[in-house]
Design a protein around this motif. Structure first.
Motif, short mmCIF file in Angstrom:
data_model
loop_
_atom_site.label_atom_id
_atom_site.label_comp_id
_atom_site.label_asym_id
_atom_site.label_seq_id
_atom_site.Cartn_x
_atom_site.Cartn_y
_atom_site.Cartn_z
N ARG A 159 -4.59 5.78 4.18
CA ARG A 159 -4.13 6.73 3.17
C ARG A 159 -3.49 7.94 3.83
O ARG A 159 -3.95 8.40 4.87
N LEU A 209 6.69 12.18 4.48
CA LEU A 209 6.01 10.90 4.67
C LEU A 209 7.07 9.82 4.59
O LEU A 209 7.59 9.53 3.52
N ASN A 210 7.40 9.28 5.78
CA ASN A 210 8.51 8.34 5.89
C ASN A 210 9.77 8.96 5.30
O ASN A 210 10.22 9.97 5.79
N TYR A 243 10.07 10.31 2.22
CA TYR A 243 9.77 11.16 1.07
C TYR A 243 9.39 12.58 1.50
O TYR A 243 8.54 12.76 2.38
N THR A 289 -0.83 8.43 -0.88
CA THR A 289 -0.09 7.19 -0.69
C THR A 289 -0.82 6.27 0.28
O THR A 289 -1.33 6.72 1.30
N GLN A 290 -0.83 4.98 -0.03
CA GLN A 290 -1.32 3.96 0.89
C GLN A 290 -0.15 3.48 1.75
O GLN A 290 0.92 3.17 1.23
N ILE A 291 -0.36 3.43 3.07
CA ILE A 291 0.71 3.00 3.96
C ILE A 291 0.16 1.96 4.94
O ILE A 291 -1.06 1.78 5.06
N ASN A 292 1.07 1.31 5.68
CA ASN A 292 0.62 0.39 6.72
C ASN A 292 0.43 1.14 8.03
O ASN A 292 0.34 2.37 8.05
N SER A 293 0.37 0.42 9.12
CA SER A 293 0.03 1.05 10.41
C SER A 293 1.19 1.78 11.05
O SER A 293 1.04 2.39 12.10
N ARG A 294 2.36 1.74 10.43
CA ARG A 294 3.53 2.45 10.95
C ARG A 294 3.90 3.57 9.99
O ARG A 294 4.03 3.33 8.79
N ALA A 295 4.09 4.76 10.52
CA ALA A 295 4.42 5.88 9.63
C ALA A 295 5.02 7.03 10.40
O ALA A 295 4.72 7.24 11.58
#
Length: 246
Positions: A2, A22-23, A25, A34-40
């Motif tokens: 998260r 965040l990426n 945004y 926001t839920q994200i994967n292991s890359r950010a």
């Protein structure tokens, strides 16, 4: 994983000069979870309030990151990218009479499966949770820290603690010579990572921050930290970002 972001404009301010990324945004004066994967890609840009156009500078810099591919980036490439962003900001600022010296800090993280990069200029902070304690992974680029490093304790005690020594923009390339980019694999192992603008970290104790980071993280607890900062004298914009793997 998260990512929770809380941002609010300072007391009596018309616009929030802080902005978080965040990426692709940008979040400012609002809340996001926001839920994200292991890359950010996660960052805070804090527009310099002493220079007109701080809000333009912070958003200009964060918008440039949509041009970057984080997958195979190196520290050297990231450093060069930020230098190029700064050159672009100096040109962009010339479009705004009276705001040619617009400036912003920039601190952020690129998270990848096997490593992590921190990029930093100014005095936004990155902390990682190690056990039950927060470790600071960035060093403030401020007059206060500069004096402390030289053992000038009395001078440090009476200086403006929020006065930065490096930033992006400011009407001169020299202010960006403090750009730092480093690979920090240990940070990638932290269960929680915390980014704070100076409107928070200069007014909330490390003990309070550790209590906060060990508890449930939600909009209410983040607002409570911002309220504590305001009650302790912070009129500045306030931005908190938590990366939560717990």
């Amino acid at each position: 994983m998260r990512v929770i972001i809380y941002s609010e404009k300072g007391y009596k301010k018309v616009i929030c000069e802080d902005a978080a990324l965040l990426n692709e945004y940008i979040i400012s004066d609002s809340f996001s979870e926001t839920q994200i994967n292991s890359r950010a890609l996660i960052a805070i840009a804090d527009g310099v309030g002493g220079n007109a156009g701080g809000e333009l500078a912070s958003r200009y810099i964060l918008n440039q990151f949509d041009k970057i591919n984080i997958e195979d980036i190196t520290a050297e490439e990231l450093h060069q990218f930020i230098e190029n962003c700064n050159t672009g900001l100096l040109e962009y600022a010339k479009q705004f009479p009276g705001k040619e010296n617009m400036a912003t800090t920039l601190t952020g993280i690129i998270l990848l499966p096997d490593t992590c990069y921190i990029f930093h200029i100014g005095n936004t902070r990155v902390y990682g949770l190690q056990g039950s304690y927060l470790k600071q992974f960035t060093k403030d680029q401020t007059t206060y820290q500069w004096l402390l490093d030289r053992g000038q304790i009395e001078e440090a005690d009476i200086c403006n603690k929020n006065e930065i020594t490096y930033c992006l923009g400011g009407g001169n390339l020299k202010y960006a010579t403090g750009i730092c980019v480093n690979e920090y694999s240990p940070l990638n192992q932290c269960k929680r990572i915390l980014l704070l603008s100076d409107g928070i970290h200069e007014y909330v104790s490390i003990d309070e921050l550790e209590d906060f980071i060990l508890d449930d993280i939600n909009k209410e607890t983040m607002k409570e930290i911002a309220d504590n900062a305001r009650n302790n004298g912070s009129d500045d914009d306030k931005t908190i970002v938590v990366i939560d793997r717990m």
